[in-house]
Scaffold this motif. Sequence first.
Motif, PDB file in Angstrom:
ATOM      1  N   VAL A   1     -78.403  37.517 -32.892  1.00 40.65           N
ATOM      2  CA  VAL A   1     -77.411  36.843 -32.059  1.00 40.65           C
ATOM      3  C   VAL A   1     -76.763  37.874 -31.144  1.00 40.65           C
ATOM      4  CG1 VAL A   1     -75.282  35.495 -32.038  1.00 40.65           C
ATOM      5  CG2 VAL A   1     -76.967  35.116 -33.836  1.00 40.65           C
ATOM      6  N   LEU A   2     -76.886  37.671 -29.861  1.00 42.01           N
ATOM      7  CA  LEU A   2     -76.273  38.590 -28.901  1.00 42.01           C
ATOM      8  C   LEU A   2     -75.062  37.937 -28.283  1.00 42.01           C
ATOM      9  CD1 LEU A   2     -79.002  39.948 -29.244  1.00 42.01           C
ATOM     10  CD2 LEU A   2     -79.014  40.416 -26.786  1.00 42.01           C
ATOM     11  N   ILE A   3     -73.928  38.604 -28.354  1.00 45.53           N
ATOM     12  CA  ILE A   3     -72.753  38.083 -27.680  1.00 45.53           C
ATOM     13  C   ILE A   3     -72.198  39.147 -26.765  1.00 45.53           C
ATOM     14  CG2 ILE A   3     -72.132  36.472 -29.512  1.00 45.53           C
ATOM     15  CD1 ILE A   3     -70.087  38.400 -30.451  1.00 45.53           C
ATOM     16  N   ALA A   4     -71.478  38.694 -25.757  1.00 40.63           N
ATOM     17  CA  ALA A   4     -70.981  39.628 -24.769  1.00 40.63           C
ATOM     18  C   ALA A   4     -69.901  40.510 -25.388  1.00 40.63           C
ATOM     19  CB  ALA A   4     -70.429  38.870 -23.570  1.00 40.63           C
ATOM     20  N   ASP A   5     -69.012  39.907 -26.162  1.00 43.59           N
ATOM     21  CA  ASP A   5     -67.883  40.676 -26.663  1.00 43.59           C
ATOM     22  C   ASP A   5     -67.216  39.952 -27.818  1.00 43.59           C
ATOM     23  OD1 ASP A   5     -65.641  42.108 -27.124  1.00 43.59           O
ATOM     24  OD2 ASP A   5     -64.656  41.614 -25.238  1.00 43.59           O
ATOM     25  N   ILE A   6     -67.390  40.485 -28.976  1.00 43.75           N
ATOM     26  CA  ILE A   6     -66.874  39.832 -30.177  1.00 43.75           C
ATOM     27  C   ILE A   6     -65.362  39.706 -30.156  1.00 43.75           C
ATOM     28  CG2 ILE A   6     -66.620  41.933 -31.524  1.00 43.75           C
ATOM     29  CD1 ILE A   6     -67.522  40.434 -33.958  1.00 43.75           C
ATOM     30  N   THR A   7     -64.745  40.455 -29.299  1.00 49.98           N
ATOM     31  CA  THR A   7     -63.296  40.548 -29.233  1.00 49.98           C
ATOM     32  C   THR A   7     -62.680  39.435 -28.386  1.00 49.98           C
ATOM     33  OG1 THR A   7     -62.615  42.803 -29.746  1.00 49.98           O
ATOM     34  CG2 THR A   7     -61.989  41.953 -27.596  1.00 49.98           C
ATOM     35  N   ASN A   8     -63.501  38.784 -27.614  1.00 46.19           N
ATOM     36  CA  ASN A   8     -63.049  37.627 -26.847  1.00 46.19           C
ATOM     37  C   ASN A   8     -63.105  36.412 -27.772  1.00 46.19           C
ATOM     38  OD1 ASN A   8     -63.074  35.224 -25.395  1.00 46.19           O
ATOM     39  ND2 ASN A   8     -63.976  36.162 -23.602  1.00 46.19           N
TER      40      ASN A   8
ATOM     41  N   LEU B   1     -46.017  26.708  -8.623  1.00 48.54           N
ATOM     42  CA  LEU B   1     -47.463  26.815  -8.494  1.00 48.54           C
ATOM     43  C   LEU B   1     -48.096  26.450  -9.841  1.00 48.54           C
ATOM     44  CD1 LEU B   1     -49.342  28.638  -6.320  1.00 48.54           C
ATOM     45  CD2 LEU B   1     -49.374  30.147  -8.296  1.00 48.54           C
ATOM     46  N   SER B   2     -49.130  25.636  -9.792  1.00 45.47           N
ATOM     47  CA  SER B   2     -49.817  25.285 -11.039  1.00 45.47           C
ATOM     48  C   SER B   2     -51.021  26.195 -11.243  1.00 45.47           C
ATOM     49  CB  SER B   2     -50.280  23.831 -10.991  1.00 45.47           C
ATOM     50  OG  SER B   2     -49.184  22.951 -11.038  1.00 45.47           O
ATOM     51  N   VAL B   3     -51.317  26.483 -12.490  1.00 43.80           N
ATOM     52  CA  VAL B   3     -52.478  27.318 -12.795  1.00 43.80           C
ATOM     53  C   VAL B   3     -53.222  26.699 -13.992  1.00 43.80           C
ATOM     54  CG1 VAL B   3     -53.282  29.600 -13.531  1.00 43.80           C
ATOM     55  CG2 VAL B   3     -51.304  29.425 -12.016  1.00 43.80           C
ATOM     56  N   THR B   4     -54.522  26.601 -13.875  1.00 41.11           N
ATOM     57  CA  THR B   4     -55.293  26.097 -15.015  1.00 41.11           C
ATOM     58  C   THR B   4     -56.313  27.124 -15.457  1.00 41.11           C
ATOM     59  OG1 THR B   4     -57.066  25.098 -13.698  1.00 41.11           O
ATOM     60  CG2 THR B   4     -55.134  23.737 -14.108  1.00 41.11           C
ATOM     61  N   GLY B   5     -56.663  27.027 -16.734  1.00 41.50           N
ATOM     62  CA  GLY B   5     -57.658  27.945 -17.284  1.00 41.50           C
ATOM     63  C   GLY B   5     -58.954  27.226 -17.597  1.00 41.50           C
ATOM     64  N   PHE B   6     -59.726  27.849 -18.442  1.00 41.49           N
ATOM     65  CA  PHE B   6     -61.026  27.305 -18.827  1.00 41.49           C
ATOM     66  C   PHE B   6     -61.358  27.852 -20.210  1.00 41.49           C
ATOM     67  CE2 PHE B   6     -63.252  25.523 -15.044  1.00 41.49           C
ATOM     68  CZ  PHE B   6     -64.125  24.671 -15.704  1.00 41.49           C
ATOM     69  N   ASP B   7     -61.905  27.036 -21.070  1.00 39.30           N
ATOM     70  CA  ASP B   7     -62.430  27.422 -22.391  1.00 39.30           C
ATOM     71  C   ASP B   7     -61.507  27.114 -23.562  1.00 39.30           C
ATOM     72  OD1 ASP B   7     -64.569  28.406 -21.050  1.00 39.30           O
ATOM     73  OD2 ASP B   7     -64.105  30.521 -21.393  1.00 39.30           O
ATOM     74  N   ASP B   8     -60.194  27.068 -23.279  1.00 30.66           N
ATOM     75  CA  ASP B   8     -59.248  26.905 -24.365  1.00 30.66           C
ATOM     76  C   ASP B   8     -59.469  27.975 -25.423  1.00 30.66           C
ATOM     77  OD1 ASP B   8     -57.094  25.841 -25.585  1.00 30.66           O
ATOM     78  OD2 ASP B   8     -58.127  24.160 -26.505  1.00 30.66           O
ATOM     79  N   ALA B   9     -59.424  29.193 -24.969  1.00 19.73           N
ATOM     80  CA  ALA B   9     -59.697  30.324 -25.850  1.00 19.73           C
ATOM     81  C   ALA B   9     -58.728  30.394 -27.023  1.00 19.73           C
ATOM     82  CB  ALA B   9     -59.642  31.630 -25.058  1.00 19.73           C
ATOM     83  N   PHE B  10     -57.533  29.879 -26.839  1.00 22.14           N
ATOM     84  CA  PHE B  10     -56.519  30.004 -27.890  1.00 22.14           C
ATOM     85  C   PHE B  10     -56.351  28.733 -28.690  1.00 22.14           C
ATOM     86  CE2 PHE B  10     -55.645  32.799 -24.395  1.00 22.14           C
ATOM     87  CZ  PHE B  10     -55.703  34.012 -25.041  1.00 22.14           C
ATOM     88  N   GLU B  11     -57.395  27.983 -28.717  1.00 23.47           N
ATOM     89  CA  GLU B  11     -57.411  26.726 -29.451  1.00 23.47           C
ATOM     90  C   GLU B  11     -56.890  26.879 -30.881  1.00 23.47           C
ATOM     91  OE1 GLU B  11     -60.980  23.621 -30.707  1.00 23.47           O
ATOM     92  OE2 GLU B  11     -61.361  25.401 -29.511  1.00 23.47           O
ATOM     93  N   MET B  12     -56.165  25.886 -31.284  1.00 27.09           N
ATOM     94  CA  MET B  12     -55.662  25.856 -32.656  1.00 27.09           C
ATOM     95  C   MET B  12     -56.824  25.819 -33.638  1.00 27.09           C
ATOM     96  SD  MET B  12     -53.287  25.301 -35.015  1.00 27.09           S
ATOM     97  CE  MET B  12     -51.990  24.100 -35.304  1.00 27.09           C
ATOM     98  N   GLN B  13     -56.764  26.697 -34.606  1.00 28.50           N
ATOM     99  CA  GLN B  13     -57.824  26.711 -35.605  1.00 28.50           C
ATOM    100  C   GLN B  13     -57.464  25.892 -36.813  1.00 28.50           C
ATOM    101  OE1 GLN B  13     -60.823  28.233 -35.037  1.00 28.50           O
ATOM    102  NE2 GLN B  13     -59.726  27.930 -33.128  1.00 28.50           N
TER     103      GLN B  13
END
Lengths: 327, 327
Positions: free
Chosen positions: B47-54, B249-261
Amino acid sequence: MARALSGKGYVEEERRRLIQQTVDRLGYRTSTIARALRTQRTSSIGVLIADITNPIFPQIVKGIDEVVAADNHTMFLCNTDEDSQKQQAIVRSLLDRNVDGFVLVSQTLTDDFLKLLEHGPPCVFINRRPQAPVMDYVGPDNAQSIRLLLDHLCELGHERIAYVAGPALSSTAQERLTNFRSGMAARGLAVDESMVLRGNYSFESGRVAAETLSALESLPTAVIAANDFVAMGIIDYFQQHGLKVPEDLSVTGFDDAFEMQADGHYPLRFEGITTVDQPKRDLGRAAGRIMLQRISYPGGAPNSIILPTRLRIRNTTAPAQTKNRQA
Amino acid sequence: MARALSGKGYVEEERRRLIQQTVDRLGYRTSTIARALRTQRTSSIGVLIADITNPIFPQIVKGIDEVVAADNHTMFLCNTDEDSQKQQAIVRSLLDRNVDGFVLVSQTLTDDFLKLLEHGPPCVFINRRPQAPVMDYVGPDNAQSIRLLLDHLCELGHERIAYVAGPALSSTAQERLTNFRSGMAARGLAVDESMVLRGNYSFESGRVAAETLSALESLPTAVIAANDFVAMGIIDYFQQHGLKVPEDLSVTGFDDAFEMQADGHYPLRFEGITTVDQPKRDLGRAAGRIMLQRISYPGGAPNSIILPTRLRIRNTTAPAQTKNRQA
DNA sequence: CTGTTAGCGCTTTCAC
DNA sequence: GTGAAAGCGCTAACAG
């Protein structure tokens, strides 16, 4: 056969180059599997972590990877989910795969589990260690951490300090709790046992602890949480019940789980918990180095490496509110 | 030899039990290595991932692990750090180890890299895919994501919308950008090319993009960022320069990286970015399933699985401020 | 149904 | 210095 010479042995330089060249041209690659069967070494190590989803672990893993990968070792990374059945199954499976060693990050070390490891390859423990310190261990300086936290809180005038500990099976949690008690004593402060709670490192357990504290006759002015998630749970509960952090009550975490990354993840200002840092990457690196050394030179006295920690003062601690004492 | 019978073959039930029993008593375990040498299958996947820390990657990895581990496969997990040298070295090393397959998460797919994979075991790509859709792919529905974001912003009255894209080499980033353009057109909104910027998914690149936007004659009223980190960088820059998000100013992200676990990490209220979710765990699971299937039954048409996403409205979007148009 | 055998690709040892 | 041969532990194939 000439191949044997591709590595070492006696061979004329010219012949060697010729063979090398031919081999390159054919795109031949030596089989790791066959070598492993022959030599009984796989150049792979098993890494067990409690939960890859908890941000402190990936950082430790990265540290391990960094050093072992540089030495051509590959990691089998496995989640154990704090599940002792799973833990054993995974170790068995990795043992069958002839890993050259294990790095055990924050594992629950039951006797059964340790027995399983006994006849296997070298192990290095991170964060939690077996009772008997006869094995390699790398961990943060828990005594120092508690000292830093207590110094900070005392400077702010806190005296009624609550403590929400980690699980009883975690040697780290135990060490911290012990140090908390002795640290309080050393400062001439009383530990109110009704304010020493047990959590399990989760956000939810922080909320539960906060609820318990709320029911007390008099609130603490500060609470030290077992880790940042617990601290978040505590803060969350108090804020939902009308208490302001840090104005009414200070809360500290542990681990600095949301530490700013080199590549820009988790910028600090978004996660302003006062906490005590853990040198996660360095813990991993140190463990990786010990591992490689054990693999190359078996035997020798066990290492016990304790890495220093740092206080991170952010936005959840403030001077003690004396009114709380009568709340 | 009787051992062969421990698995399959013709053997009398009684004999079989006897052997099994003896084998258990002796604690004998069959050697994975020898079997691998003989069968040319290792029951391991790379399994190759770009960055386990993200934080988005560990979740995907957990999904993969969940399904492949249940089938007795073990993962070699490797960080590539978006470094193409490293990527190739890792793939070579895993190829030498005879992995039964690769799962490639968000890898940069250069021609060299793809050629390396060509003669290897099955590959499934997550998030980024090769140009030619002849290989297994699992990814989020980027078209839907953009649509959700645009719907939301348009409802709030935004028309001047900036876009900070991901790296050009990311197929996902490209898809999203294309969809942004067509989505804007479909709504009769003009895309101001000076407000379409390129980032690299990092917090810092968000700050840089915000700086560029600030220098524009007239500010956008909303900006869509390539991911949550970029969004954080943008927010951070604007706030340090006196603009309020989302008021100004509105800002939106992508991925919901901080999703509730499930286990309580990243509670939502601490990371209130309006963003579009990515079913990370499910992406991993789907990829794992495809992998196992490919291993058992080679051949067959390539899969292309697109998973739906969801809008997460939080605290960084608000009705458009018309005054900004003249700022 | 069961026992034996060849050979996966490597390293190590031993003659030459 | 160099080539040949044995054997790591397994599975598949084949003869009994």
